[in-house]
Design a protein around this motif. Structure first.
Motif, short mmCIF file in Angstrom:
data_model
loop_
_atom_site.label_atom_id
_atom_site.label_comp_id
_atom_site.label_asym_id
_atom_site.label_seq_id
_atom_site.Cartn_x
_atom_site.Cartn_y
_atom_site.Cartn_z
N LYS A 133 0.85 -1.19 0.00
CA LYS A 133 0.00 0.00 0.00
C LYS A 133 0.88 1.23 0.00
O LYS A 133 1.67 1.45 0.92
CB LYS A 133 -0.91 0.02 1.23
N ALA A 134 0.79 2.01 -1.05
CA ALA A 134 1.54 3.26 -1.12
C ALA A 134 0.94 4.28 -0.15
O ALA A 134 -0.27 4.31 0.07
CB ALA A 134 1.53 3.81 -2.53
N TYR A 135 1.81 5.11 0.43
CA TYR A 135 1.34 6.10 1.40
C TYR A 135 1.96 7.45 1.11
O TYR A 135 3.13 7.56 0.75
CB TYR A 135 1.70 5.67 2.82
N TRP A 136 1.17 8.49 1.28
CA TRP A 136 1.66 9.87 1.26
C TRP A 136 0.77 10.68 2.20
O TRP A 136 -0.37 10.29 2.49
CB TRP A 136 1.64 10.46 -0.16
N PRO A 137 1.28 11.79 2.74
CA PRO A 137 0.47 12.58 3.68
C PRO A 137 -0.84 13.03 3.07
O PRO A 137 -0.93 13.29 1.87
CB PRO A 137 1.39 13.77 4.01
N ASP A 138 -1.88 13.12 3.93
CA ASP A 138 -3.22 13.57 3.53
C ASP A 138 -3.83 12.67 2.47
O ASP A 138 -4.67 13.11 1.67
CB ASP A 138 -3.19 15.02 3.04
#
Length: 978
Positions: A725-730
């Motif tokens: 699962k890719a993650y980035w803020p907001d």
């Protein structure tokens, strides 16, 4: 007329007789008032009891100690009435024992035995707790019986020791919290009801602004009051007339021959503040303001007048009130319909709804005990009326129309208690209001105002209907018939097969159960009925049935234990159209009340619902539409279920590390002052504090770490597979953004998925979460959202990517009780999937209930928790596993719905009303620091759009009658000397 400014930053509270007192911290500017209280307004005997002697210097020393520039900051609170200090209470921690504080109390002689002392101590208890004080200590002379009685009635444990003519007391502040809260609430209810006596049981009424013009509002109210036979004195006030509608007119309130308890203000909006001040100066105790459209300054002046002079206020923008008790017979409203006297209490916000409701009740024949059009609800609210009806000895049915809520928790607590003794019905107004737009999670998207209101009503046992017609139809049933059992099994009898089928469909659509009747019952019915009749369910008697056969059929059905309610649908036929051959006589000749509720459906009648008068003089509800009858039966079934389940304790999770969770939240907000979403690692840490079952996850920032994590976790996954699962803020929804890859086998597939993420998301991607592939199961959604008005709301429903499409959810306001946990599961349409079916075992319900209890605890522990979303939560017979979770925090103080300062910060929530936002006041900063869960707001009467209420008290309670005065000596020099 000049407006008297009320002391700023004061908290209004009710004394035992309904007088309003302002409670605020004592400061240097109060030196003269404190000195006057002790030196001039207390008798010599009071000072002896207060100071253990008659020292002339004691009052001066007390004023210097509490208000001097070098004072050691004691916690001191004063009670003001009409700008005059009438009582003072203070405590100072002992030098060698900071957890203990010496308590001192003084009340002016003229204000003793009116609840001043109790009120001050209740506020002081909550303020002291926040400062770390764990017990009060005090000494008093043995003959100071009033103070000894005060401690005995306070509701906290009191340890006494007698020494040489003195009584030394120790009051632990942390023991017996539940008993103390109940005592405070009981005092509050008593004072609240006492304050409403002038409004709902007045001995004299003045109509201010009664006009000579025919058709004017003032004249209409005057004529209604007189025409209904008001038992007290009635006066008209009009400075420009000698007579109004045959009544002598007086120039002003001050020129009346007596003092009215109640004044109805039928004057323009701009004249309301002056008229209210004049009423207050004359001693009026209650106002009904009919005018609408007050601007902010006029609203402020009106509230100042009511606070200063201890007047209860209905409105503005009110239709008026009616008290139809034979001892009063007051009808002071300008609606077109005349209410019948009876036992139904009615409170509405909308005047139009009030007119319609009174008219329908009158046509139906349901009488009213008291009616109040709340209007803009500046003061008197639905919560007040529920407490009045609970105590008035006449009301046995409460009907409400509320468009907004200011203190849902206080309303819920009152309603839970009242609904145990009488049905409370409401129209769920504003269901079409749009939900929160731009919600960042499935949980927040689901938490619309409709969902939160439904949760409030369900938990409080309130019967929520969808229209005035449904409200009246349900009231007709509850007012005349016994409740069914909690099963809700219904049988339908009809003399026409098609009508019977429609009635059966309506019952099924309303959620009622229509099983096939037992074979023995079916056989007996067929023996009674004509040839060709059907006796399964619905029962088709055919048009040839006679009244005698139909009556025997009804008796048989109401006598069997196989059903809980009976619906009888009758249409006129040529075989029996009146007299002794009319099948309707089968109902009319029998008793109106039987073992189970019986309702009639008469499709040919004009009225949506009416009463049939039976042989015994009782009444049987008859409906024109079978759907209306079915909904009324469903509401009666729901009430029976609610009453059948006793109140339960709060749900407590098996483990919870609240201190660590609060530290994590504070640390996150220190780094993110504006709030935001927790990253995956922070989310795991927070959920671990409440043992919420998040799947094993590894945070990886580059390809090497991703491959290493996949090799480790792949062996744990279902069929040896992994998830990335890719993650980035907001980040919003991962699946919708294409940031999830499942079922990855081997190094090559994992590497390819990671590189695809890199190519697609670029530098915005902060990292990747690697998880083992979860085994399949039933996908659920569980979460929390902090509603700005209602507080934390816990949600449960079907989850996964189709959660919004399926829209199968239940919600309850936190903190959840053990009963809430169960009803949240059984309330889902998909509950059979959770509870198990033939060939499909049930999921691990114990684990699911632990998750809900953990979410409830997390929501109550962390006011900063804006929303938490566990989706999907995979449920299987062997346990639960959350494979994705999101948590958002926001900087906010603890939300206490019983606290005025908390609610004052909130935006308005109105469904249909559009009045401007009213001015608000805030607590004194010393009191602001002192709030606990139920500290400074005993009962909040206002909705979010209203001005701050003038009555407030810790613990959601107010003082009661009795000996509440109260001169408490400090105990020697260690007490601080007052």
């Amino acid at each position: 007329m000049p407006t008297v400014q009320y002391p700023s930053h004061a908290v209004e509270a009710l004394l035992a007789d309904g007088t309003t007192a302002a409670i605020r911290a004592i400061g240097p500017a109060d030196h003269a008032a404190v000195l006057d209280l002790h030196a001039e307004r207390m008798s010599e005997d009071s000072r002896r009891l207060r100071f253990f002697g008659t020292s002339r210097r004691a009052p001066q020393m007390t004023a210097d100690r509490l208000c001097g520039p070098q004072r050691p900051e004691p916690l001191a609170l004063g009670a003001w009435v009409d700008g005059e200090l009438v009582g003072e209470a203070d405590c100072e921690p002992a030098e060698d024992r900071p957890e203990a504080a010496e308590l001192a109390l003084a009340v002016a002689d003229a204000w003793q035995h009116r609840g001043v002392g109790t009120l001050l101590i209740e506020h002081l208890v909550h303020a002291a707790r926040e400062r770390g004080v764990r017990r009060f200590e005090a000494a008093m002379l043995a003959d100071n019986l009033a103070v000894r009685r005060l401690f005995a009635d306070l509701g906290l444990p009191v340890h006494r020791r007698f020494e040489r003519g003195e009584v030394r007391v120790v009051v632990p502040l942390e023991e017996g919290a539940e008993h103390y809260r109940e005592a405070v609430e009981q005092r509050g209810r008593t004072a609240d009801v006492a304050s409403l006596a002038a409004l709902l049981f007045p001995r004299a009424v003045a109509v201010v602004g009664a006009s000579r013009r025919v058709g004017s509002v003032g004249q209409a109210v005057l004529l209604k009051v007189r025409g209904n036979g008001f038992t007290g004195d009635l006066w008209a006030v009009n400075p420009y007339a000698q007579q109004v509608a045959g009544e002598p007119a007086y120039q002003s309130i001050a020129t009346l021959p007596g003092t009215p308890d109640l004044a109805v203000l039928a004057v323009p909006a701009e004249a309301v503040p002056g008229a209210a001040e004049e009423c207050g100066l004359a001693g009026v105790r209650a106002l009904v303001v009919l005018a609408a459209g007050l601007d902010a300054d006029e609203a402020r002046q009106l509230m100042h007048a009511c606070r200063r002079h201890s007047m209860r206020l209905v409105g503005p923008n009110s239709l008026g009130i009616a008290q139809l008790d034979p001892a009063v017979r007051l009808d002071a409203e300008f609606g077109g319909a005349a209410a019948l006297p009876g036992t139904a209490g009615v409170a509405v916000q909308s005047g139009g709804v009030g007119i319609a409701l009174l008219g329908q009740l009158a046509r139906l024949g349901i009488g009213v005990s008291s009616f109040v059009s709340l209007g803009d609800k500046y003061d008197v609210s639905g919560n007040d009326l529920l407490q009045w009806w609970e105590e008035d000895g006449r009301t046995d049915l409460a009907l409400l129309h509320l468009e907004s809520f200011g203190n849902p928790r206080a309303f819920s607590r009152t309603a839970r208690r009242v609904t145990r003794g009488m049905p409370v019905l409401t129209v769920d107004a504003g269901r079409s209001a749009a939900g929160r737009r731009g919600a960042a999670s499935h949980t927040a998207a689901a938490a619309t105002p409709t969902v939160t209101r439904e949760a409030l009503f369900r938990q409080a046992g309130i019967t929520a209907t969808r229209s005035i017609a449904e409200l009246v139809g349900t009231a007709a049933l509850l007012h005349s018939q016994p409740l069914p059992t909690a099963r809700g099994v219904v049988a339908v009898i009809s003399n026409a097969g098609g009508i019977g089928i429609l009635a059966a469909d309506a019952c099924a659509e309303a959620g009622l159960d229509l099983p096939v009747l037992p074979a023995s019952t079916t056989a007996e019915l067929l023996e009674l009925l004509p040839e060709g009749a059907g006796a399964s369910n619905p029962v088709d008697t055919t048009a040839a049935v006679g009244p005698a056969e139909l009556a025997c059929c009804i008796d048989l059905m109401t006598g069997t234990r196989a059903i809980d309610a009976l619906l009888v649908s009758i249409v006129p036929t040529a075989l029996g159209t009146g007299g002794e051959h009319d099948p309707l006589s089968a109902l009319l000749d029998g008793p109106a009340r039987r073992r189970i509720p019986v309702v009639a459906v008469l499709p040919d009648q004009e009225a949506p619902v009416r009463y049939l008068t039976c042989a015994d003089g009782g009444r049987l509800p008859a409906y024109a539409d079978p759907a209306a009858a079915a909904r009324a039966l469903a509401h009666a079934r729901d009430r029976a279920r609610w009453l059948a389940e006793p109140p339960t304790a709060a749900a407590v999770p098996d483990t919870a590390d609240s201190a660590v969770a609060q530290h994590l939240a504070q640390a996150f907000l220190a780094d993110h002052p504006q709030g935001g979403w927790l990253d995956p690692k922070q989310t795991v840490d927070l959920l671990d504090c409440y043992d919420l079952p998040l799947t094993t996850s590894i945070w990886a920032r580059d390809e090497h770490d991703v491959l290493l994590a996949a090799r480790t976790l792949g062996q744990l996954g279902h069929e040896g597979k992994s998830v990335l699962k890719a993650y980035w803020p907001d980040q919003l929804h991962k699946s919708a953004a294409g940031a999830v890859r499942t079922g990855l086998s081997g190094v090559d597939e994992v590497r390819a998925a990671y590189r695809e993420f890199e190519a697609h998301f670029g530098e915005s991607m902060a990292g990747v979460v690697v998880q083992p592939m979860a085994a399949p199961g039933l996908e659920l959604l569980a979460g929390v959202v902090q509603d700005q008005v209602f507080g934390p709301l816990v949600m449960l429903g079907l989850g996964g990517t189709a959660t919004d499409l399926l829209d199968d959810r239940t919600a309850r306001l936190a903190p959840l009780t053990e009963r809430d946990l169960t009803t949240m599961v059984t309330g889902l349409r998909s509950a059979p999937l959770l509870l198990g079916r033939p060939g499909t075992p049930q999921v691990d319900l114990a684990a699911l209930l632990r998750v809900l209890a953990g979410l409830s605890r997390m929501a109550t522990d962390l006011p900063q928790l804006a929303e938490a979303d566990l989706n999907p939560l995979i449920a299987r017979p062997g346990g639960l596993l959350c494979v994705d979770a999101r948590v958002r925090l926001e900087p906010r103080p603890a939300f206490d719905p019983t606290c005025d300062d908390c609610v004052a910060r909130l935006p308005p929530l109105r469904s249909e009303c559009h009045e401007p936002q009213r001015p608000r006041r805030h607590f004194h900063r010393v009191l602001r620091r002192s709030r606990s869960r139920r500290s400074l707001r005993p009962r909040q009467r206002r909705d979010v759009h209203e001005p701050t209420r003038r009555r407030s008290h810790p613990g959601d309670g107010l003082p009661h009658h009795g000996d509440r005065d109260h001169r408490l000596p400090p105990g020697r020099a260690a007490s601080g000397g007052a």
